[in-house]
Structure formats: C-alpha cells, structure tokens
Design an enzyme around this catalytic site. Structure first.
Site, short mmCIF file in Angstrom:
data_model
loop_
_atom_site.label_atom_id
_atom_site.label_comp_id
_atom_site.label_asym_id
_atom_site.label_seq_id
_atom_site.Cartn_x
_atom_site.Cartn_y
_atom_site.Cartn_z
N ASN A 163 0.83 -1.20 0.00
CA ASN A 163 0.00 0.00 0.00
C ASN A 163 0.87 1.25 0.00
O ASN A 163 0.98 1.95 -1.00
CB ASN A 163 -0.94 -0.01 1.20
CG ASN A 163 -2.07 0.99 1.05
OD1 ASN A 163 -2.05 1.82 0.15
ND2 ASN A 163 -3.05 0.95 1.92
N ASP A 164 1.49 1.53 1.13
CA ASP A 164 2.24 2.79 1.25
C ASP A 164 3.43 2.86 0.29
O ASP A 164 3.77 3.94 -0.19
CB ASP A 164 2.74 2.95 2.69
CG ASP A 164 1.58 2.94 3.68
OD1 ASP A 164 0.53 3.54 3.37
OD2 ASP A 164 1.72 2.30 4.74
N VAL A 165 4.06 1.72 -0.01
CA VAL A 165 5.27 1.74 -0.83
C VAL A 165 4.96 1.92 -2.31
O VAL A 165 5.88 2.05 -3.12
CB VAL A 165 6.11 0.46 -0.62
CG1 VAL A 165 6.57 0.34 0.81
CG2 VAL A 165 5.33 -0.78 -1.04
#
Length: 452
Positions: free
Chosen positions: A380-382
C-alpha cells in the site's frame, strides 16, 4: 595454558565469527550461513563469559544452555513468517532489558565516574529499548493502533523528560549510593521509550525496528564497559553500528533524515486536507487472466499482505506460467516493504524465487513505463503515488515504486481499507488500475487455474 589466555582466545574467535556472520548476512544467498556463524560465536561468547566470571557451576551453565536452546528452537518453529517482525521487536526489547539489569547489578558506589556513567547509559538505553520495543510489538501485532499517536504539548512533555533524564543522570553519577536516583533513572528510561515510539506511524515501523536493534546493541556495549567485559563491548558495538547503518539506508530510501526519525516525537505532525476522488474499477481474477495472457512484461510488487495471505508460493507458480507464456517477470522490492527490513526477500526466498528477479526500487522504477501489467499484492504505502502528488500526505517525499506508470495495474486487496499506516491511496482510483478484491492467494490461484 593460563585460563585467562584461553578465555581471551575464545573472545577473539567469537568476535571474528560475529564479523564474518555479519558479512554473510549481507546477501540472501549466504544469510543462513551467516546466521549460523553468528549463533556459534554467541554460544562461545556466553559459555566463556560465564567461565570468566566464575559465578555459577558448569552444570548450571549446561542446564541454562539447554533451556535456552529449547525455548529458542520452539519459538523459531512456531512463529509464522507474518509474525517475524513482532518476534524481532521482542528480541530487541529483551536485549534492552538484559542490559538494564546488567547495568543495575553492576552498581558499586565505590566505582569511578567513568564506570558510573556507563552504568547509567546501560540502564537508560536498555530501559528505553525495552519499552520502545514493546510499543513497536504492540503496533506491529495491531494490539494498539498503528497510527502515530500525538497530542497537544507532546514536544514540551518529551523535552521535560529529556531534561529530567540529564538531571537524574548527573545526580546518579555523583551520588550512586542514593537509590532514589536509580529508581528515577529506570522509570524515566522506561517512560522515554514509550514516548519515543508512540508518535511513529506504521509506515516507519521497519525503520523503528532497525533503530531499536541498534539501541539494544549500544545498551549492551555500555553494559560491557560497566562490567569490564571486552567481548560484550565488541558485540554491542557491532550490533549498534550495523543497526545504525541499516537505519540510515532505510531513511535514505524513505527520503527521511536520521534525526527526523530519532526525534520524531519532537517534531510537528502534518495534516492533509486533500480529497481523493475517482471511481474504483473492480476486476475478477478470471478477467485478469485475459490481460495477463497478452502481457509481455509483468512486474510483481509484494507487501505485507502477501505475507498475511501466504501467497508467495502461488506467486512463484504464476511467475513460471507467465514465463512459459513468453512474458518477462520481475519483482520490485521496496526497502521498507513489509514490517521489517528484508521481509519480502525472506518470503520470496522461501518460495525459491530467484534472487536475480528481485529488483530494488531504483532498478525497477526506470522500467515501469514499459511494464504491461504491475501486480500489487498486499502493498500500500510503498506504491502510494500520494508520496509524489500530495504535499499534505504524511508520506510526501518518500520514494515509492511507481506502479501507476505501468500500462495496467492490478491491486490485490481484501477491501478498500487503507494500509497499516492509515494513509489513503489514490492509486486505487487511477484510470489504469483494476482492483481484485479477496484473499490474495485465492485470487492468484484462480488466475493460475485459468492458465492451466
């Protein structure tokens, strides 16, 4: 031969094994051998340190080794790969607690000033490592909220704690016979560990883990000075230095400064008012097959969700089918993917994915525009383009894998919920993104059946 000479030779052998072990841990191909060498070095170190101190009998040493070996082997076999970050956090915490207790036991009012300073540092760093690691464990295991915990006046409170620690440390060194300063030092160290980690959000957890690992090494180094054990000084220095280097590498990957991570509780927290708009386009695994069948280049970007779904073996099977179909398949590994350093590498190695196919972020990003299909599985964040596009985002400026630049993006998720860090992801609403909802392993398995 004199006993002291034998013990010192054993210490040198242990130190050499630690150094060679660290060297081998630098590559996935040699990591297991490095782990074995380091473990052997630690065994030699513990046994000869106990001989050196002469505080217990040989039979007790053997019993202690047997009990520790059983507990360690059982924990290593029972812990699932998804829980490995939590286990590492607990290891760091217990290392810090051990250093605190060693420093406490070494208190001698007649000791010189240098020794008292090292004892205080051992207690301080060990204490904050212990509680900081427990908070990290709680966040990683989702027993407490993964989001950054901030409150009004946090900077003032943290600054007062630091001032109190400095004052307490000075009084502790000047009056070591006064136990009140010892108790205050322990309490402040434990409190500081909590305050240092609660303002750190889930996206920074891999950095926190490596930082706490470094702290545990520094605490052990200080404990080594406190009790006059050269090997403990060497081992603690190695852990502390390697942990700091790893932390710095990860900070660079996240476009963060080391001081920003170290003093995160002293900084301000940004809030975003940006609104993400767009339409989500769901896709079934069966329909995803038709797109993959025509793809000539496929990039797979794994995240923690792959670990949760245990989908690495299914991915390896899909990779082989795609290659048989004439496609080139690569894996893009972000330095902070998962919840601890190297988490994805370990999982893919378990599935026997070739190391040659694993590309770091800087290697795969230039190729992303030529990729036909990027499969995001549990990340998600990466892969969040908000890091490039939304200045108000908590991750703005963090380098990410630019999957949105691929021709088509498949995102495998159970729902539209935000990731561990709780940050909304505009990737889900991009024109070229298709959401494949459900268990990632089942979705991949369905696609595999279509190929067969």
């Amino acid at each position: 031969m004199d006993t002291n000479i034998i013990i010192n030779i054993a210490y040198i052998i242990s130190a050499a094994l630690f150094i060679f072990g660290l060297k081998l841990l630098g590559s996935p191909a040699t990591a297991r051998k490095g782990n074995m060498l380091s473990s052997l070095g630690m065994l030699i170190a513990v046994v000869f340190a106990l001989f050196d101190q002469g505080i217990i009998s040989y039979s007790n040493i053997a019993i202690g080794i047997a009990i520790g070996a059983i507990i360690g082997a059982t924990a290593a076999r029972m812990i699932e790969m998804t829980s490995m970050p939590e286990l590492v956090a607990l290891f760091n915490g217990f290392g810090g607690l051990a250093s605190l207790l060693v420093g406490w036991s070494a208190i001698d009012p007649s000791a010189n000033t240098f020794t008292m300073i090292t004892i205080f540092l051992s207690i301080l760093i060990g204490g904050l490592t212990f509680t900081g690691s427990l908070i990290a464990w709680g966040k990683l295991s989702e027993r407490i909220a993964g989001k950054a915990i901030v409150f009004v006046g946090q900077k003032v409170v943290n600054s007062l704690i630091v001032l109190a620690i400095i004052a307490c440390g000075m009084m502790f060194v000047m009056e070591p016979s006064n136990a009140n300063y010892l108790y205050a030092a322990v309490a402040l160290a434990l409190l500081f560990g909590i305050m240092a980690v609660i303002p750190i959000g889930g996206a920074d957890m891999p950095v926190v883990i490596s930082l706490l690992n470094s702290y545990s090494g520094l605490a052990a180094c200080a404990a080594g000075f406190a009790i006059g054990n050269n090997l403990l000084i060497v081992a603690g220095s190695l852990v502390g230095a390697s942990g700091i280097i790893l932390t710095k590498i990860m900070c660079k990957a996240m476009n963060r400064s080391l001081s920003n991570v170290l003093f995160s509780g002293f900084g301000s927290v940004k809030a975003t008012t940006d609104v993400i708009e767009g339409e989500v386009k769901p896709l079934t695994p069966a329909d995803a097959y038709y797109i993959l069948e025509a793809a000539s280049t496929v990039a797979i970007i794994p995240g923690y969700g792959m670990a949760v779904a245990q989908a690495q073996h299914a991915l390896k099977e899909l990779q082989e089918l795609l290659e048989e179909n004439g496609a080139d398949v690569l894996y893009g590994i972000h330095p902070v993917a998962g919840r601890m350093p190297g988490h994805m590498n370990v999982l893919l190695a378990e599935a026997d994915v070739s190391y040659d196919l694993l590309l770091e972020m800087d290697e795969i990003n230039p190729r992303m525009e030529t990729v036909d299909v990027a499969i995001v599985i549990g990340a998600n964040d990466v892969v969040n383009p908000a890091a490039r596009e939304m200045e108000g985002s908590p991750i703005y400026g963090m380098p990410v894998i630019n999957v949105d630049q691929a021709r088509t993006v498949f995102v495998l998720k159970r729902s539209m919920a935000s990731g561990f860090a709780g940050i909304a992801n505009p990737l889900f609403f991009k024109e070229n993104t298709r959401m494949i909802f459900g268990d990632a392993k089942e979705s991949i398995t369905t696609i595999i059946r279509e190929f067969e």
